[in-house]
Design an enzyme around this catalytic site. Structure first.
Site, PDB file in Angstrom:
ATOM      1  N   TRP A  11     -38.494 -14.452   1.315  1.00 55.01           N
ATOM      2  CA  TRP A  11     -37.233 -14.241   0.569  1.00 55.01           C
ATOM      3  C   TRP A  11     -36.058 -14.226   1.528  1.00 55.01           C
ATOM      4  O   TRP A  11     -35.138 -13.430   1.386  1.00 55.01           O
ATOM      5  CB  TRP A  11     -37.266 -12.942  -0.245  1.00 55.01           C
ATOM      6  CG  TRP A  11     -38.445 -12.825  -1.138  1.00 55.01           C
ATOM      7  CD1 TRP A  11     -39.443 -11.912  -1.063  1.00 55.01           C
ATOM      8  CD2 TRP A  11     -38.765 -13.675  -2.257  1.00 55.01           C
ATOM      9  NE1 TRP A  11     -40.377 -12.132  -2.050  1.00 55.01           N
ATOM     10  CE2 TRP A  11     -39.978 -13.214  -2.802  1.00 55.01           C
ATOM     11  CE3 TRP A  11     -38.142 -14.782  -2.841  1.00 55.01           C
ATOM     12  CZ2 TRP A  11     -40.583 -13.821  -3.890  1.00 55.01           C
ATOM     13  CZ3 TRP A  11     -38.750 -15.378  -3.926  1.00 55.01           C
ATOM     14  CH2 TRP A  11     -39.953 -14.900  -4.446  1.00 55.01           C
ATOM     15  N   ASP A  44     -26.518  -0.034   4.490  1.00 56.38           N
ATOM     16  CA  ASP A  44     -25.496   0.948   4.096  1.00 56.38           C
ATOM     17  C   ASP A  44     -24.135   0.275   3.924  1.00 56.38           C
ATOM     18  O   ASP A  44     -23.351   0.640   3.065  1.00 56.38           O
ATOM     19  CB  ASP A  44     -25.354   2.026   5.175  1.00 56.38           C
ATOM     20  CG  ASP A  44     -26.137   3.284   4.834  1.00 56.38           C
ATOM     21  OD1 ASP A  44     -26.838   3.290   3.818  1.00 56.38           O
ATOM     22  OD2 ASP A  44     -26.022   4.257   5.611  1.00 56.38           O
ATOM     23  N   GLU A  83     -31.686  -6.773  -1.477  1.00 58.77           N
ATOM     24  CA  GLU A  83     -31.062  -5.676  -0.705  1.00 58.77           C
ATOM     25  C   GLU A  83     -31.378  -4.295  -1.309  1.00 58.77           C
ATOM     26  O   GLU A  83     -30.530  -3.415  -1.378  1.00 58.77           O
ATOM     27  CB  GLU A  83     -29.553  -5.897  -0.563  1.00 58.77           C
ATOM     28  CG  GLU A  83     -29.270  -6.955   0.493  1.00 58.77           C
ATOM     29  CD  GLU A  83     -27.802  -7.200   0.733  1.00 58.77           C
ATOM     30  OE1 GLU A  83     -27.088  -6.205   0.953  1.00 58.77           O
ATOM     31  OE2 GLU A  83     -27.398  -8.364   0.721  1.00 58.77           O
TER      32      GLU A  83
HETATM   33  N1  COS Z   1     -29.142   4.991   8.168  1.00 60.19           N
HETATM   34  C1  COS Z   1     -29.735   5.452   9.294  1.00 60.19           C
HETATM   35  N2  COS Z   1     -30.985   5.965   9.330  1.00 60.19           N
HETATM   36  C2  COS Z   1     -31.676   5.980   8.171  1.00 60.19           C
HETATM   37  C3  COS Z   1     -31.130   5.515   6.965  1.00 60.19           C
HETATM   38  C4  COS Z   1     -29.807   5.012   6.975  1.00 60.19           C
HETATM   39  N3  COS Z   1     -29.221   4.555   5.863  1.00 60.19           N
HETATM   40  N4  COS Z   1     -32.045   5.675   5.983  1.00 60.19           N
HETATM   41  C5  COS Z   1     -33.134   6.225   6.554  1.00 60.19           C
HETATM   42  N5  COS Z   1     -32.900   6.419   7.865  1.00 60.19           N
HETATM   43  C6  COS Z   1     -33.817   7.034   8.840  1.00 60.19           C
HETATM   44  C7  COS Z   1     -34.304   8.369   8.300  1.00 60.19           C
HETATM   45  O1  COS Z   1     -33.375   9.401   8.635  1.00 60.19           O
HETATM   46  C8  COS Z   1     -35.617   8.527   9.009  1.00 60.19           C
HETATM   47  O2  COS Z   1     -35.424   8.935  10.357  1.00 60.19           O
HETATM   48  P1  COS Z   1     -35.765  10.460  10.823  1.00 60.19           P
HETATM   49  O3  COS Z   1     -37.205  10.649  10.495  1.00 60.19           O
HETATM   50  O4  COS Z   1     -35.448  10.403  12.288  1.00 60.19           O
HETATM   51  O5  COS Z   1     -34.860  11.309  10.027  1.00 60.19           O
HETATM   52  C9  COS Z   1     -36.151   7.105   9.095  1.00 60.19           C
HETATM   53  O6  COS Z   1     -35.004   6.262   8.978  1.00 60.19           O
HETATM   54  C10 COS Z   1     -37.140   6.809   7.992  1.00 60.19           C
HETATM   55  O7  COS Z   1     -36.507   7.030   6.740  1.00 60.19           O
HETATM   56  P2  COS Z   1     -37.323   7.322   5.406  1.00 60.19           P
HETATM   57  O8  COS Z   1     -38.287   8.442   5.641  1.00 60.19           O
HETATM   58  O9  COS Z   1     -36.353   7.461   4.288  1.00 60.19           O
HETATM   59  O10 COS Z   1     -38.178   5.959   5.256  1.00 60.19           O
HETATM   60  P3  COS Z   1     -38.979   5.425   4.042  1.00 60.19           P
HETATM   61  O11 COS Z   1     -40.040   4.508   4.542  1.00 60.19           O
HETATM   62  O12 COS Z   1     -39.434   6.523   3.133  1.00 60.19           O
HETATM   63  O13 COS Z   1     -37.850   4.544   3.302  1.00 60.19           O
HETATM   64  C11 COS Z   1     -36.938   3.310   1.449  1.00 60.19           C
HETATM   65  C12 COS Z   1     -37.994   4.251   2.002  1.00 60.19           C
HETATM   66  C13 COS Z   1     -37.508   2.869   0.124  1.00 60.19           C
HETATM   67  C14 COS Z   1     -35.650   4.075   1.182  1.00 60.19           C
HETATM   68  C15 COS Z   1     -36.629   2.123   2.385  1.00 60.19           C
HETATM   69  O14 COS Z   1     -37.817   1.504   2.783  1.00 60.19           O
HETATM   70  C16 COS Z   1     -35.741   1.065   1.719  1.00 60.19           C
HETATM   71  O15 COS Z   1     -34.502   1.194   1.669  1.00 60.19           O
HETATM   72  N6  COS Z   1     -36.360   0.001   1.177  1.00 60.19           N
HETATM   73  C17 COS Z   1     -35.637  -1.139   0.590  1.00 60.19           C
HETATM   74  C18 COS Z   1     -35.493  -2.169   1.595  1.00 60.19           C
HETATM   75  C19 COS Z   1     -34.629  -3.294   1.175  1.00 60.19           C
HETATM   76  O16 COS Z   1     -33.469  -3.094   0.852  1.00 60.19           O
HETATM   77  N7  COS Z   1     -35.206  -4.490   1.194  1.00 60.19           N
HETATM   78  C20 COS Z   1     -34.481  -5.671   0.897  1.00 60.19           C
HETATM   79  C21 COS Z   1     -34.305  -6.474   2.143  1.00 60.19           C
HETATM   80  S1  COS Z   1     -32.802  -7.295   2.275  1.00 60.19           S
HETATM   81  S2  COS Z   1     -32.851  -8.672   0.920  1.00 60.19           S
END
Ligand code: COS
Length: 382
Positions: free
Chosen positions: A158, A240, A364
């Site tokens: 993708w 973000d 995204e």
């Molecule tokens: N900015 C900076 N750090 C971030 C962050 C952000 N926006 N979001 C998470 N982190 C950090 C967390 O703080 C954590 O670090 P610490 O343990 O040091 O605190 C680490 O990254 C892991 O975060 P988390 O535990 O939330 O990870 P998960 O695997 O549970 O994340 C989701 C789950 C679903 C939220 C994530 O995988 C996601 O956003 N998935 C969608 C991905 C996406 O958009 N795909 C499309 C691709 S582009 S077409």
């Protein structure tokens, strides 16, 4: 003429109001382009957007680094999307693809930004994999250290701009830790030996899209963006910034649907009077207008919050993307209904919007992921 009253909101500065007028004028003069050959159309759009200075806003200037202005990104995306979804795509992907370099690149890596801003290099963001889309931390592609180099092996899918990009920002497992903390980001030029396009993917709103493959592809250690193990956080930081702009694109599609609907119901006669006199039609228009304004409030709140220097706007950006894409789908569906048979006629604007909006609730970060992100932050009290 689209409603511009939102530009008076306090989220904006005068420079945004000037830019909104300029991008409107540019879009009216240059868009839409023919979509017949999407690769050629995207190349042409990137060239024009670069030539006329719009891509200067999509990545930071390596000569005088500052921050990406998210309100500017959103205003440009909203306007381009109103005129031509492919133009919005071309603009957005330059920013997303170069995003990790803008935010975390070394001086040498940032030299690429001169070319992306000028429209002379096409960028791509390679995060999703065949077995991990929403669950990023579960990715399988590896980058194995070999002296002062890394060896890339695996697949990404993708990937927007896949097949026409000059470079890819690729996320791969480097193994510092399991899960999210063992991923790193790399800047990979498209002519790297061992890199190939495995498959071109056709979707309902066509744009360059591919599954890409790395087989024993060797890159220097200097291709790493940020530190080893920082890849997940880098990806999330880029999202973000750009998730709010996906909401802005949805808003552009929804505004166009509302504008087209207003023009139609004012002129189309039904039961001896303009459609606009039917209360059932008025109810549709009212609901569409509320959704458009509410989406705009969330999108520009998120963009403004980020521009005010708040380091993480994960919740605000997720809310903006979730709401704006979901509501735009509904606004467009109502607009199709108000257009009757013309709403589903191939090649007409409503049919195009109906196809173009759908993917925005998936890419995204799917709507379900945005809900997880919002709920987690609420439950954590943040
Ligand atoms: N900015 C900076 N750090 C971030 C962050 C952000 N926006 N979001 C998470 N982190 C950090 C967390 O703080 C954590 O670090 P610490 O343990 O040091 O605190 C680490 O990254 C892991 O975060 P988390 O535990 O939330 O990870 P998960 O695997 O549970 O994340 C989701 C789950 C679903 C939220 C994530 O995988 C996601 O956003 N998935 C969608 C991905 C996406 O958009 N795909 C499309 C691709 S582009 S077409």
């Amino acid at each position: 003429m689209s409603d511009k009253s939102f530009l008076a909101w306090p989220f904006f500065e005068d420079r945004h109001r000037v830019l909104a007028k300029d991008v409107e004028r540019w879009s009216a003069a240059n868009l839409p382009v023919a979509h017949g050959d999407v690769d050629a159309a995207c190349r042409e759009l990137v060239m024009k957007l670069g030539r006329d200075g719009w891509l200067d806003h999509s990545a930071i200037d390596p000569a005088s680094p500052g921050n990406l202005d998210v309100r500017t990104l959103c205003l440009i995306r909203e306007t381009l999307a109103r005129y031509d979804g492919l133009a919005d795509f071309a603009f957005a992907m330059q920013g997303l693809g170069a995003g990790a370099i803008s935010l975390f690149g070394t001086g040498e890596q940032r030299l690429w930004l001169r070319r992306t801003r000028a429209g002379k290099a096409i960028a791509a963001f390679a995060l999703s994999e065949p077995k991990s889309g929403s669950d990023v931390a579960n990715m399988e592609m590896t980058a194995t250290r070999d002296g002062d180099r890394y060896i890339l092996d695996g697949e990404k899918t993708w990937i927007s701009n896949g097949g026409i990009a000059d470079f890819y920002v690729v996320f791969a497992r480097t193994g510092e830790a399991p899960g999210a903390k063992g991923i790193s980001a790399f800047l990979v030029p498209a002519d790297l030996k061992g890199f190939s396009i495995a498959e071109r993917i056709d979707v309902i709103a066509p744009h360059p899209l591919a599954r890409i493959k790395f087989s024993n592809a060797r890159i220097p250690g200097s291709a790493m963006i940020g530190a080893p193990g920082d890849g997940f956080k880098i990806a999330m930081s880029v999202l973000d910034v750009f998730r709010s702009t996906v909401g802005a694109a949805a808003l552009g599609f929804a505004r166009r649907a509302l504008d087209e609907s207003l023009a139609r119901v004012r002129t189309r006669e039904l039961f001896g009077a303009p459609m606009s006199e039917l209360q059932m039609v008025q109810a549709q228009i009212a609901e569409m207008a509320v959704d458009v304004d509410a989406a705009a409030l969330l999108v520009y709140r998120a963009a403004w919050t980020k521009d005010m220097g708040v380091p993480r706007v994960t919740r605000e950006a997720a809310m903006a993307k979730l709401f704006a894409t979901d509501r735009a789908q509904d606004v467009i569906d109502k607009a199709v209904q108000l257009h009757g048979g013309d709403g589903v006629r191939q090649g007409r604007i409503m049919e195009r919007l109906y196809r173009e909006i759908r993917a925005l609730r998936i890419y995204e970060g799917a709507s379900e992921v945005q809900k997880v992100v919002i709920a987690r932050q609420m439950l954590a009290g943040g």
